[in-house]
Enzyme design. Structure first.
Site, PDB file in Angstrom:
ATOM      1  N   LEU A 157      -5.143  -3.654  -2.405  1.00  0.00           N
ATOM      2  CA  LEU A 157      -5.611  -3.882  -0.572  1.00  0.00           C
ATOM      3  C   LEU A 157      -6.786  -4.654   0.015  1.00  0.00           C
ATOM      4  O   LEU A 157      -7.921  -3.424  -0.998  1.00  0.00           O
ATOM      5  CB  LEU A 157      -4.985  -2.866  -0.249  1.00  0.00           C
ATOM      6  CG  LEU A 157      -3.169  -2.279  -0.193  1.00  0.00           C
ATOM      7  CD1 LEU A 157      -2.588  -1.382   0.359  1.00  0.00           C
ATOM      8  CD2 LEU A 157      -2.187  -3.485  -0.577  1.00  0.00           C
ATOM      9  N   ASP A 158      -6.746  -4.785   0.748  1.00  0.00           N
ATOM     10  CA  ASP A 158      -8.557  -5.217   1.645  1.00  0.00           C
ATOM     11  C   ASP A 158      -8.600  -3.120   1.857  1.00  0.00           C
ATOM     12  O   ASP A 158      -7.800  -2.726   1.794  1.00  0.00           O
ATOM     13  CB  ASP A 158      -7.951  -5.675   2.649  1.00  0.00           C
ATOM     14  CG  ASP A 158      -7.240  -7.443   2.429  1.00  0.00           C
ATOM     15  OD1 ASP A 158      -8.128  -8.236   0.823  1.00  0.00           O
ATOM     16  OD2 ASP A 158      -6.949  -8.271   3.335  1.00  0.00           O
ATOM     17  N   LYS A 159     -10.105  -3.637   2.245  1.00  0.00           N
ATOM     18  CA  LYS A 159     -10.776  -2.482   2.176  1.00  0.00           C
ATOM     19  C   LYS A 159     -10.277  -2.223   3.427  1.00  0.00           C
ATOM     20  O   LYS A 159     -10.218  -0.262   3.779  1.00  0.00           O
ATOM     21  CB  LYS A 159     -12.802  -2.911   2.786  1.00  0.00           C
ATOM     22  CG  LYS A 159     -12.971  -1.622   2.807  1.00  0.00           C
ATOM     23  CD  LYS A 159     -14.978  -1.900   2.570  1.00  0.00           C
ATOM     24  CE  LYS A 159     -15.320  -0.145   3.699  1.00  0.00           C
ATOM     25  NZ  LYS A 159     -16.536  -1.150   4.152  1.00  0.00           N
TER      26      LYS A 159
END
Length: 347
Positions: A157-159
């Site tokens: 997942l993105d940050k």
């Protein structure tokens, strides 16, 4: 890449990249010219090579000299040589970082990822990642699974995207999960669901975005819908509509499911259909003025969010060892629930 060549620079597996400046790069700054002519290297990597003296320039038959200024102005006909040493991937170390564990057994671990947590070490984020936390939590069991830098990681997942992630704890689990994610539920039960707060309200209650995604042609940190890209399919359904202070539709809560797994896929696809994620400074900055139509509490909740309003709320997969179909649901985190409640009340 025109007028460039790559060759071995030494027996140490350095790479030498020779580039002739054509004058049509859009800028004369050394770092920007290199970003256009050598897209395989990131801007940060190029800057580091320049500062380290690994970039030389020859002009008008003169001897090549190192240039350590990224803002140095080149000219058409200059020959630039970049000596790229092999990247050394340091092995991540375990760090005492709290994990919100939803499920764990001898094969897999499912976590609820908070915002701000990078999944695996990369340039600019060598420590403080999920991988560092997993190494500390799982110990030697992760060794060698999926590579040194990404032990056990089969998706990410993105940050600043929150929600459910699964990690493999042994080779068998890694192979099984990797196959399931590669299939994306076409022939198996694997599903990934996301809750997305988007600007505007779609005219239909549901739909599918089928648009290929590739690296953005000019901004390396972005992805874009491009004909040259890889297949990308996102299904969406409207779960809730929100009105502005004047009673007009301003935003919506969408449930999205992925049929493919491209970088930034939901963010790119929703922006492509003119409904970018709220709070997305990369793909939705031109919608920022829409926040003026929100009530004061909604505006404050959105400003405090400080990230794209995206949450991985559902994960369904086949357990690698038992074959049982398992499903986990994660409720909206506090910051998104606060945003939802204020939007719903037009506050």
């Amino acid at each position: 890449m025109q007028n460039s060549s790559i060759q071995d620079a030494s027996a140490t597996n350095d790479v030498r990249l020779d580039i002739t400046v054509l004058g049509d790069e859009g800028s004369t700054r050394l770092d920007r010219v290199l970003a256009v002519r050598s897209p395989a290297l990131s801007r940060s990597r190029l800057k580091a090579l320049i500062l380290a003296g690994q970039v030389t320039i020859a002009r008008n038959e003169a001897a090549a000299l190192p240039v350590r200024d990224p803002a140095y102005h080149v000219a058409a006909g200059d020959t630039i040589t970049i000596d790229v040493p092999p990247a050394i991937a340091a092995e991540p170390e375990g760090e005492d970082i709290a994990l919100d564990i939803v499920f764990e057994d001898d094969d897999i671990i499912v976590i609820n990822k908070p915002k701000g947590l990078v999944v695996h070490p990369a340039a600019g984020h060598e420590t403080g990642t999920l991988v560092n936390a997993l190494i500390a939590h799982c110990g030697a069991t992760l060794s060698g699974i999926g590579g040194v830098r990404r032990p056990g990681i089969v998706h990410r997942l993105d940050k600043d995207t929150t929600g459910l992630m699964v990690v493999a704890k042994n080779d068998h689990a890694h192979q099984s999960l990797s196959a399931q994610f590669a299939d994306h539920g076409r022939t198996n039960e694997m599903r990934r669901g996301y809750m997305a707060f988007a600007w505007g309200v779609p005219k239909r209650q549901g739909g599918t975005v089928n648009a290929p995604i590739d690296r953005h042609p000019y901004a390396r940190e972005k992805m874009a819908v491009r004909d040259t890209g890889r297949e990308a399919v996102t299904h969406w359904d409207v779960k809730q509509e929100f009105l502005d202070r004047h009673g007009k539709p301003v935003a919506s809560l969408l449930a999205c499911q992925l049929e493919t797994g491209r970088t930034h896929q939901i963010r790119v696809h929703l922006a492509h259909i003119q409904h970018p994620l709220m709070g997305d400074s990369v793909y939705g900055p031109h919608f920022k003025t829409k926040s003026n139509a929100l009530g004061p509490r909604s505006q404050r909740a959105l400003a405090d969010l400080g990230r794209q309003a995206l949450h991985a709320y559902m994960l369904t997969l086949e357990h690698p060892r038992t074959g049982e179909i398992r499903e986990w649901i994660s409720e909206l985190p506090a910051d998104l629930e606060l945003l939802r409640s204020h939007l719903a009340a037009t506050e």
